[in-house]
Design an enzyme around this catalytic site. Structure first.
Site, mmCIF file in Angstrom:
data_model
loop_
_atom_site.group_PDB
_atom_site.id
_atom_site.type_symbol
_atom_site.label_atom_id
_atom_site.label_comp_id
_atom_site.label_asym_id
_atom_site.label_seq_id
_atom_site.Cartn_x
_atom_site.Cartn_y
_atom_site.Cartn_z
ATOM 1 C CB SER A 132 -7.436 -5.667 -1.694
ATOM 2 O OG SER A 132 -8.131 -4.471 -1.396
ATOM 3 C CG ASP B 28 -0.994 -8.638 6.545
ATOM 4 O OD1 ASP B 28 -1.953 -8.297 5.826
ATOM 5 O OD2 ASP B 28 0.141 -8.145 6.454
ATOM 6 C CB VAL C 237 11.997 -8.614 -18.876
ATOM 7 C CG1 VAL C 237 13.111 -8.477 -17.849
ATOM 8 C CG2 VAL C 237 11.938 -7.389 -19.769
ATOM 9 C CB CYS D 51 -0.905 -0.004 1.237
ATOM 10 S SG CYS D 51 -1.898 -1.513 1.414
ATOM 11 C CD GLU E 253 1.012 -8.398 2.351
ATOM 12 O OE1 GLU E 253 0.410 -8.884 3.334
ATOM 13 O OE2 GLU E 253 0.429 -7.877 1.391
#
Length: 639
Positions: free
Chosen positions: A47, A96, A283, A2, A73
């Site tokens: 989310s 969490d 890549v 976030c 996290e």
């Protein structure tokens, strides 16, 4: 994953809303705020775990007098939650992050040491009017702050802090000097004098209008463990547990796969744990060799594999990348990482990445060169004094073994290698001769005194990491883990993935693995000239031999071609209309030297110009008074 913003000691919810909105790319799914006397907090949500409204932040304890906003996290949250529930704590969500408020209730500030994760969060104790602003142990998640007159303002990104007009945008010239030399700015400095990075393993305690910066975790190197069979078993168990924790998600998970041993190890473990096909992404630049090992590993473990090719016009993404970085950052691998993340988002919101493995296992070529240098340092002093002459006479094939891309680096590269040989008795100077883009002589020739004088301080700061009783390898690893890894590699991964709302998880940087490897003997990391020795021994029966035994290859980005072909006209404009030149910080003669000498030392000067170009773009975006937004982030507009 976030974005968080906030201010303690001042209430300005409208400004915090604007700051939070600027982080929408980090969390496009939702937003939330908390506001009270002398505090305003903002959160953008991506989310990942508990997709319901109950997982929306800020999150509170039962009495709603403790709240938290978190980026990242907490991987061991299930165990922590069970222990807390056994103690009588009641949970509102399945997030969490909610364990943080209950852990604080139970253990006070000491709760931070119980966390296994990647995070930057702010916890506010409204009853005691105390705030904690915390960054994870290894610095996987970024956190910037400004403190003045009792007011603490923080954010996941600098750009949102700059919305506060009370923050002076004055350049930190020492940070600029470090950036020119290193292509990044070591923390706690940033390019803006009054804005700092919170260092890894630290937290800020805010109380009564004062702040105290505290360290809650560190590690040190030793030479204690050398039983390779036992160590291989222990390491694999740690890796397996780390990957398992990072596969927990309520959204699709993928893996960035280069085909090297690091990302292949993650694929092997993840495939084994999931028992089903997992998405992998690679890549390259259109060269089949770039992708062949990745394709081989994907086929071996039956992954859903996607190959992404970097097109020549991808260079046009550079302004958007500079915008995403917030401050000057000149790692050219940012472009493929940006494109890779954009494409990966179509299939996965969480991606596991291999960053950190080279620094903890001993994978980079500079470790081998430093080791060989110690052997050469035993030669008679007359050899070292005449080293530049010998370097010029060295066959190109042999030179390239010692100093990669030496042929492209040209005359200046050979000159730099000569300096390395000449200073072998000083580990710090030797190391900086290998990794800097502008060395002391370059900087003296390039910049005015305000820029060039800081190189000696850079040497002193790096000397701190090399002053210990550990082996040369461990001292070098210690330096890179605390500088380049944090302030280039991890920042690059965070900013480029979050530009597309992708959460990157870093299994090799579980702090337990870092602590474990810090005590392993050096010859089990770099054995002779065999890099990542313990990891290779650990995976010998779990990965194909062609992967386990493959030489380490850095992902080489063709910046010399970009600078000399695709960007030639634009770089000419930059050098002729330079902000650095206008401000009197650099000497025009060096720009002319770059222009006239770049064909003789193609890659050497291209890397320097790439540094300059990234700074110039950053300045135009964040400091100039142009109306810059995402819609006009174009090279033609900025230059």
């Amino acid at each position: 994953m976030c974005g968080i913003t906030g201010m303690l000691g001042r209430e300005d919810i409208e400004l915090v809303r604007d700051m939070t909105h600027l982080l929408e790319h980090r969390g496009p799914d939702n937003h939330g705020y908390f506001n009270d006397k002398d505090i305003s907090l903002g959160h953008r949500r991506l989310s990942i775990i508990d997709l319901s409204e109950r997982g929306k932040q800020p999150l509170f304890n039962e009495n709603r007098d403790i709240c938290v906003i978190c980026n990242g996290e907490i991987y061991n949250f299930l165990k922590l939650r069970k222990d807390l529930e056994d103690k009588g704590h009641k949970f509102y969500s399945n997030s969490d992050s909610e364990v943080l408020v209950h852990l604080y209730e139970e253990y006070g500030e000491g709760f931070i040491s119980k966390l296994n994760g990647m995070f930057a969060f702010c916890l506010w104790d409204n009853k005691n009017k105390k705030g904690l602003v915390v960054r994870d142990r290894l610095g996987i998640k970024p956190l910037y702050y400004y403190f003045k007159n009792g007011i603490l303002i923080f954010s996941s990104e600098i750009k949102s802090l700059l919305l506060d007009e009370s923050i002076n945008k004055e350049l930190d010239l020492q940070a600029l000097s470090y950036f020119l030399s290193l292509r990044f700015i070591p923390g706690p400095r940033t390019i803006i004098k009054d804005i700092k990075k919170l260092q890894p393993g630290h937290y800020i305690k805010y109380e009564n209008k004062y702040i105290e910066i505290k360290k809650y975790w560190d590690f040190s190197f030793g030479e204690e463990k050398d039983n390779i069979n036992k160590l291989s078993k222990e390491l694999y168990e740690l890796l397996e547990d780390s990957v398992e924790k990072r596969l927990v998600s309520d959204v699709p998970v993928g893996i960035f796969l280069s085909g090297g041993i690091d990302s292949s190890t993650i694929v092997q473990i993840a495939s084994k744990l999931k028992g089903e096909s997992i998405s992998t992404f690679s890549v390259g630049f259109g060269n089949e060799k770039d992708l062949e090992n990745a394709k081989f590993v994907a086929n071996k473990f039956n992954t859903e594999h996607t190959e992404i090719i970097i097109e020549p016009n991808s260079i046009e993404l550079l302004p958007k990348i500079v915008w995403s970085f917030d401050e000057p950052m000149a790692d050219p691998a940012a472009i493929p990482t940006y494109v890779l993340s954009e494409q990966a988002k179509k299939k996965a919101t969480v991606c596991l990445v291999g960053e950190g493995a080279d620094e903890i296992f001993g994978g980079y070529e500079q470790y081998k060169i430093m080791k060989l240098g110690k052997v050469v340092s035993k030669f008679p002093s007359v050899f070292r004094k005449t080293a530049p002459f010998f370097a010029r006479k060295m066959p190109k094939s042999l030179m390239n073994k010692f100093f990669k891309y030496s042929e492209s680096l040209g005359e200046k590269g050979i000159e730099r290698f000569g300096k390395f040989l000449k200073n072998l008795n000083d580990d710090t100077i030797s190391y900086l001769n290998l990794v800097t883009l502008f060395d002391k002589d370059d900087l003296n020739e390039f910049g005015n005194e305000e820029i060039s004088k800081y190189y000696s301080e850079l040497e002193d700061e790096f000397r701190f990491y090399f002053n210990s009783n550990s082996s040369l390898l461990n001292r070098t690893l210690n330096c890179e883990i605390r500088t380049e890894m944090v302030d280039t590699l991890l920042i690059k991964v965070d900013k480029m993935t979050m530009a597309h709302a992708v959460e990157a998880r870093v299994p090799f940087l579980d702090y337990r693995i870092v602590e474990f490897m810090s005590k392993v003997k050096s010859n089990l990391k770099l054995n002779g000239l065999k890099d990542k020795y313990l990891l290779r021994k650990t995976m010998i029966n779990k990965l194909p031999k062609q992967i386990v035994n493959a030489k380490k290859e850095r992902f080489f980005v063709p910046i010399d071609d970009w600078i000399h072909k695709d960007l030639r006209e634009l770089t000419n404009q930059v050098l002729n209309n330079s902000v650095l030149l206008k401000k009197g910080l650099v000497k025009k003669e060096y720009f002319e030297k770059i222009m006239s000498g770049r064909d003789k030392s193609k890659l050497y000067y291209a890397r320097q110009m790439w540094n300059i170009l990234n700074f110039e773009l950053w300045y135009r975006i964040f400091i100039d008074n142009k109306k810059i937004n995402k819609s006009n982030l174009r090279l033609s507009y900025l230059l």
